[in-house]
Design a protein around this motif. Structure first.
Motif, mmCIF file in Angstrom:
data_model
loop_
_atom_site.group_PDB
_atom_site.id
_atom_site.type_symbol
_atom_site.label_atom_id
_atom_site.label_comp_id
_atom_site.label_asym_id
_atom_site.label_seq_id
_atom_site.Cartn_x
_atom_site.Cartn_y
_atom_site.Cartn_z
ATOM 1 N N GLY A 1 14.555 -49.877 79.648
ATOM 2 C CA GLY A 1 15.227 -50.538 78.533
ATOM 3 C C GLY A 1 15.522 -52.005 78.730
ATOM 4 N N SER B 1 17.081 -46.793 81.646
ATOM 5 C CA SER B 1 17.174 -47.610 82.851
ATOM 6 C C SER B 1 17.292 -49.085 82.486
ATOM 7 N N ARG C 1 20.598 -57.105 85.171
ATOM 8 C CA ARG C 1 20.563 -58.562 85.327
ATOM 9 C C ARG C 1 21.747 -59.266 84.669
ATOM 10 N N PHE D 1 14.049 -50.196 90.886
ATOM 11 C CA PHE D 1 13.641 -48.955 91.553
ATOM 12 C C PHE D 1 13.119 -49.212 92.958
ATOM 13 N N GLY D 2 12.849 -50.500 93.253
ATOM 14 C CA GLY D 2 12.227 -50.810 94.534
ATOM 15 C C GLY D 2 10.716 -50.841 94.406
ATOM 16 N N GLY D 3 10.233 -51.533 93.396
ATOM 17 C CA GLY D 3 8.786 -51.698 93.226
ATOM 18 C C GLY D 3 8.094 -50.447 92.695
ATOM 19 N N HIS E 1 11.520 -55.728 77.398
ATOM 20 C CA HIS E 1 11.258 -56.948 76.619
ATOM 21 C C HIS E 1 9.811 -57.408 76.837
ATOM 22 N N ALA F 1 9.202 -59.181 80.045
ATOM 23 C CA ALA F 1 9.495 -58.500 81.315
ATOM 24 C C ALA F 1 8.221 -57.799 81.770
ATOM 25 N N THR G 1 6.656 -57.674 84.830
ATOM 26 C CA THR G 1 6.545 -57.033 86.149
ATOM 27 C C THR G 1 6.832 -55.538 86.060
ATOM 28 N N ILE G 2 7.919 -55.207 85.370
ATOM 29 C CA ILE G 2 8.291 -53.789 85.284
ATOM 30 C C ILE G 2 7.229 -53.004 84.505
ATOM 31 N N LYS H 1 10.403 -68.399 73.278
ATOM 32 C CA LYS H 1 9.396 -67.423 73.692
ATOM 33 C C LYS H 1 8.937 -66.668 72.457
HETATM 34 N N1 LIG Z 1 12.484 -61.397 80.402
HETATM 35 C C1 LIG Z 1 13.122 -61.553 79.256
HETATM 36 O O1 LIG Z 1 12.939 -62.525 78.519
HETATM 37 C C2 LIG Z 1 14.093 -60.500 78.810
HETATM 38 C C3 LIG Z 1 14.786 -60.674 77.590
HETATM 39 C C4 LIG Z 1 15.666 -59.680 77.160
HETATM 40 C C5 LIG Z 1 15.836 -58.555 77.926
HETATM 41 N N2 LIG Z 1 15.160 -58.410 79.102
HETATM 42 C C6 LIG Z 1 15.357 -57.181 79.873
HETATM 43 O O2 LIG Z 1 15.881 -57.545 81.121
HETATM 44 C C7 LIG Z 1 15.297 -56.765 82.150
HETATM 45 C C8 LIG Z 1 14.846 -57.681 83.278
HETATM 46 O O3 LIG Z 1 13.895 -58.577 82.748
HETATM 47 P P1 LIG Z 1 12.921 -59.362 83.736
HETATM 48 O O4 LIG Z 1 12.117 -60.301 82.912
HETATM 49 O O5 LIG Z 1 13.703 -59.878 84.900
HETATM 50 O O6 LIG Z 1 11.991 -58.147 84.229
HETATM 51 P P2 LIG Z 1 10.694 -58.123 85.143
HETATM 52 O O7 LIG Z 1 10.416 -59.494 85.648
HETATM 53 O O8 LIG Z 1 9.616 -57.416 84.449
HETATM 54 O O9 LIG Z 1 11.151 -57.176 86.332
HETATM 55 C C9 LIG Z 1 11.623 -57.652 87.575
HETATM 56 C C10 LIG Z 1 12.201 -56.487 88.323
HETATM 57 O O10 LIG Z 1 13.429 -56.053 87.706
HETATM 58 C C11 LIG Z 1 13.508 -54.642 87.762
HETATM 59 N N3 LIG Z 1 13.546 -54.134 86.386
HETATM 60 C C12 LIG Z 1 13.132 -54.746 85.250
HETATM 61 N N4 LIG Z 1 13.389 -54.000 84.173
HETATM 62 C C13 LIG Z 1 13.984 -52.885 84.631
HETATM 63 C C14 LIG Z 1 14.512 -51.743 83.988
HETATM 64 N N5 LIG Z 1 14.482 -51.607 82.662
HETATM 65 N N6 LIG Z 1 15.049 -50.776 84.766
HETATM 66 C C15 LIG Z 1 15.098 -50.915 86.115
HETATM 67 N N7 LIG Z 1 14.623 -51.981 86.769
HETATM 68 C C16 LIG Z 1 14.076 -52.958 86.036
HETATM 69 C C17 LIG Z 1 12.333 -54.152 88.544
HETATM 70 O O11 LIG Z 1 12.748 -54.121 89.882
HETATM 71 P P3 LIG Z 1 12.087 -53.130 90.969
HETATM 72 O O12 LIG Z 1 10.754 -53.718 91.303
HETATM 73 O O13 LIG Z 1 13.068 -53.130 92.084
HETATM 74 O O14 LIG Z 1 11.963 -51.791 90.320
HETATM 75 C C18 LIG Z 1 11.321 -55.259 88.321
HETATM 76 O O15 LIG Z 1 10.330 -55.340 89.327
HETATM 77 C C19 LIG Z 1 14.169 -55.948 81.540
HETATM 78 O O16 LIG Z 1 14.533 -54.602 81.571
HETATM 79 C C20 LIG Z 1 14.042 -56.461 80.122
HETATM 80 O O17 LIG Z 1 13.828 -55.435 79.187
HETATM 81 C C21 LIG Z 1 14.302 -59.355 79.556
#
Ligand SMILES: NC(=O)c1ccc[n+]([C@@H]2O[C@H](COP(=O)([O-])OP(=O)(O)OC[C@H]3O[C@@H](n4cnc5c(N)ncnc54)[C@H](OP(=O)(O)O)[C@@H]3O)[C@@H](O)[C@H]2O)c1
Length: 267
Positions: free
Chosen positions: A9, A32, A36, A52-54, A75, A78, A80-81, A197
């Motif tokens: 999520g 999940s 952040r 989750f740890g990759g 999102h 996002a 990587t996930i 974005k």
């Molecule tokens: N990027 C954006 O612009 C944005 C905007 C709004 C909301 N979000 C939300 O914020 C979260 C983090 O965004 P990000 O851009 O940092 O993600 P990301 O770069 O894709 O992920 C980085 C790491 O964060 C952990 N992770 C990401 N989403 C997760 C989830 N839903 N549940 C558990 N672990 C998660 C994972 O860690 P591990 O490798 O340890 O599993 C992943 O490898 C996402 O869930 C996304 O939906 C992001």
């Protein structure tokens, strides 16, 4: 035993999907979140927080928690996930669906410039204006840190950390935003360029309308690449897929037919 479904999520769509599914017999939802933001908006039902740890950690989680299906409702930025989810579900033999809202499309009167990433957006804004409204999240600010001749208004959920542009005003917020509010904000700060974005969706779209009405150029940062997995654009489609994949065919059919005691409102 109800089928356990993991919703990855962090979006309004993920919360909406949890709301639709959490009280359905035959399905047990766990949402999940990465953990952040300091005060996350929590979905209904069971929630787990943190990475989750990759890929291997996620695959192990799927197996230990006996997850029957995964919906990647994260999102669009996002990525990587999403890659981890694709690899982990393939390893664990668990069905995966990606729920992704469509990106925004330009309308008549828009002055959009597409950028492949925040770095390319920073190159573009140098020639477009002097007072830049950044709506790309705190992680993207570092790409603009070297622009000392520009003034920046950055809107993000939590305060950014360095590196960041020297002339920076931070506005904490996460929407939804109104057209009147966006117009007022851009006028008040004499913004002459908007950077966004390509997140898509309605909740933060008003800034694009405001920029159009004010005749401002907009730099639109493209979405990062995501894996080729089954994908749907709506919560309704994701809910239907989940019901079907977990063996609740009847409800899925009822929802598709659009009405009866088990049907849900169209989002
Ligand atoms: N990027 C954006 O612009 C944005 C905007 C709004 C909301 N979000 C939300 O914020 C979260 C983090 O965004 P990000 O851009 O940092 O993600 P990301 O770069 O894709 O992920 C980085 C790491 O964060 C952990 N992770 C990401 N989403 C997760 C989830 N839903 N549940 C558990 N672990 C998660 C994972 O860690 P591990 O490798 O340890 O599993 C992943 O490898 C996402 O869930 C996304 O939906 C992001």
């Amino acid at each position: 035993m109800p089928a356990r479904v993991l919703i990855l999520g962090g979006t309004g769509e993920a919360r909406e999907l949890a709301r639709w599914l959490h009280d359905q017999p035959g399905i047990d939802i766990v949402s999940s979140l990465a953990g952040r933001v300091s005060t996350p908006r929590l979905p209904v039902g069971q929630v787990r927080l943190g990475g989750f740890g990759g890929t291997s950690g996620l695959a192990a989680y799927l197996q230990s928690e006996k997850i029957a299906a995964v919906v990647d409702a994260t999102h669009p930025f996002a990525a990587t996930i999403s890659w981890h989810a694709a690899e982990a579900t393939a390893t664990a033999g668990v069905p995966l669906l990606m729920l992704r809202r469509p990106g925004w499309t330009a309308e008549p009167g828009d002055r959009w410039h597409r950028a492949r990433d925040p770095g390319a957006a920073a190159e573009l804004v140098e020639g477009l204006g002097k007072r830049i409204f950044l709506t790309i999240g705190r992680q993207g600010l570092s790409a603009f840190a070297h622009l000392s001749e520009h003034w920046f208004l950055a809107r993000c959920v939590d305060p950014p950390s360095p590196p960041a542009p020297p002339a920076l005003m931070v506005l904490l917020g996460r929407g939804p935003y109104t057209l009147a509010g966006e117009l007022e904000l851009m006028r008040q700060h004499a913004v002459d360029v908007l950077v966004t974005k390509d997140s898509g969706g309605e909740l933060t779209k008003a800034k694009l309308t405001a920029a159009r009405q004010l005749g401002l150029p907009v730099v639109v940062v493209a979405r990062p690449p995501v894996p080729e997995v089954p994908r749907v654009p709506t919560v309704f489609a994701a809910a239907s897929w989940t019901m079907t994949i977990t063996g609740n065919y009847q409800w899925s059919a009822v929802w598709g037919g659009g009405g009866s005691r088990n049907s849900k409102p169209t989002p």
